[in-house]
Design an enzyme around this catalytic site. Structure first.
Site, PDB file in Angstrom:
ATOM      1  N   ASP A 189       0.836  -1.200   0.000  1.00 24.59           N
ATOM      2  CA  ASP A 189       0.000   0.000   0.000  1.00 24.59           C
ATOM      3  C   ASP A 189       0.875   1.257   0.000  1.00 24.59           C
ATOM      4  OD1 ASP A 189      -2.275   1.526   0.046  1.00 24.59           O
ATOM      5  OD2 ASP A 189      -3.153   0.590   1.817  1.00 24.59           O
ATOM      6  N   CYS A 205      -3.676   5.109  -2.359  1.00 22.10           N
ATOM      7  CA  CYS A 205      -4.195   4.206  -3.382  1.00 22.10           C
ATOM      8  C   CYS A 205      -4.197   5.004  -4.670  1.00 22.10           C
ATOM      9  CB  CYS A 205      -5.600   3.725  -3.029  1.00 22.10           C
ATOM     10  SG  CYS A 205      -6.346   2.755  -4.352  1.00 22.10           S
ATOM     11  N   ASN A 249      -1.167   5.283   4.798  1.00 23.93           N
ATOM     12  CA  ASN A 249      -1.755   4.492   5.886  1.00 23.93           C
ATOM     13  C   ASN A 249      -1.282   5.091   7.199  1.00 23.93           C
ATOM     14  OD1 ASN A 249      -0.925   2.331   3.612  1.00 23.93           O
ATOM     15  ND2 ASN A 249      -2.753   1.623   4.663  1.00 23.93           N
TER      16      ASN A 249
END
Ligand code: HMG
Ligand code: MG
Length: 304
Positions: free
Chosen positions: A15, A243, A252
């Site tokens: 991610d 993303c 994150n």
């Protein structure tokens, strides 16, 4: 996992790096994976078997996994990668993975942008993935994105989130990670959703929290989820991430920040904070940019 411990799924290599403008060379990824393992990380998402023209940062997933498999170091680490469909699953099997993650979302416009199909169609694509998983004894984790808000549609229905979570579990996911893809959630929303999941008699032992820190609410959301019974959280070293198909999504929650908060609360994470901070500083130097983690910016002084 005891009642005063949590499990962290480190997603920085996937991610985190999928959203970096610079494609990080495989050798640096190996260095990062090794440092994360030395810091105690036991669950590591290392890449994605997706279209290289869509997410070039993940194009070396097979090569990267091959490099990790050359050493015995990673025998005790659960490695995983994203798999969107049958093609991706065949690649994951060929690469020797024993765990993969499927991913869909609670809103159709996001899935169209992210994986070029509707939510319903994503489940059709998952069918052969689960068949192959069963045949090859591969564990499947599930992600449900846009669970607290969609970059294209705005608010999403809680009922749809709960329905889709139940559906992913029924299909065979051992755990579903509920994603605040664009970091819009606030604690009252987390409380409301977790209570609805509980009310549906879904075991919270099968639910993980995946919070992006776009608006600085991720730790508050994690603490709220923890107090309600969640014990698994996804995070990225340094707070890398985002993303590519979620406009405005930033990193994150940072692994160091989660570890700092829980360890100081006497909740065990199994991770070594000083090693994580050192890893952050190494990666910042390597990538020639500072990473958002507050704890790493504060440094290792006054840790104990
Ligand atoms: P598609 O174009 O719909 O696939 O892509 P298709 O079946 O129509 O096939 C078209 C072409 O793609 C064909 O090639 C296939 O072989 C190829 P051609 O014949 O034209 O040469 N293809 C593939 N190539 C490599 N790997 C595959 C694959 N499948 C088909 N698996 C697909 C569908 C999902 C593959 C595409 O849209 C894609 O790669 N999207 C990127 C998705 C992604 O990685 N997004 C970021 C991760 S999700 C996320 O960050 C959220 C999360 O963190 C949770 C949260 O925060 O909420 C997990
Ligand atoms: Mg994410």
């Amino acid at each position: 996992m005891g009642s005063r411990s949590i499990r962290i799924v480190e997603v920085g290599l996937r991610d985190g790096l999928q959203n970096e403008k610079q494609v990080v060379p495989t050798a640096i990824k190996v260095g990062l994976a090794q440092r994360l393992k030395n810091a105690g990380v036991k669950t590591l998402e290392i890449g994605a078997f997706v279209r290289a023209d869509k997410v070039p940062q993940m194009a070396d997933t097979k090569l990267f996994l091959g490099e990790l498999s050359k050493t015995k170091d990673f025998k005790l680490v659960q490695l995983s990668a994203l798999v969107p469909n049958e093609k991706g699953m065949h690649e994951a099997i060929a690469a020797g993975l024993k765990e993969v993650a499927v991913f869909t979302a609670a809103s159709d416009s996001f899935t169209r942008n992210n994986i070029n199909c509707t939510v319903e169609e994503s489940f059709v694509r998952f069918e052969p993935v689960f068949k192959l998983a069963k045949k090859n004894k591969i564990k499947v984790r599930g992600y449900l994105s846009t669970a607290f808000g969609c970059p294209y549609e705005g608010s999403v229905s809680e009922k749809r989130v709960v329905d889709l979570t139940a559906r992913l579990l029924k299909l065979g996911c051992y755990e579903v990670s509920i994603g605040d893809t664009i970091g819009v959630a606030v604690p009252s929303q987390v409380e409301s959703l977790v209570k609805k999941i509980k009310a549906r008699k879904i075991s919270l032992a099968k639910i993980a929290g995946h919070f992006h820190d776009t608006r600085g609410t991720s730790l508050a959301n994690i603490l709220t989820a923890y107090r309600l019974g969640l014990r698994v959280f996804d995070s990225s070293l340094g707070g890398l991430g985002g993303c590519p198909y979620a406009p405005g999504a930033s990193g994150n929650v940072a692994t160091e920040d989660v570890v700092y908060m829980f360890e100081k609360m006497n909740v065990k994470t199994g991770l070594h904070l000083k090693s994580l901070i050192d890893t952050n500083h190494w990666l910042s130097q390597t990538m020639k940019r500072s990473l958002p983690s507050k704890v790493s910016q504060a440094g290792s002084l006054l840790l104990s």
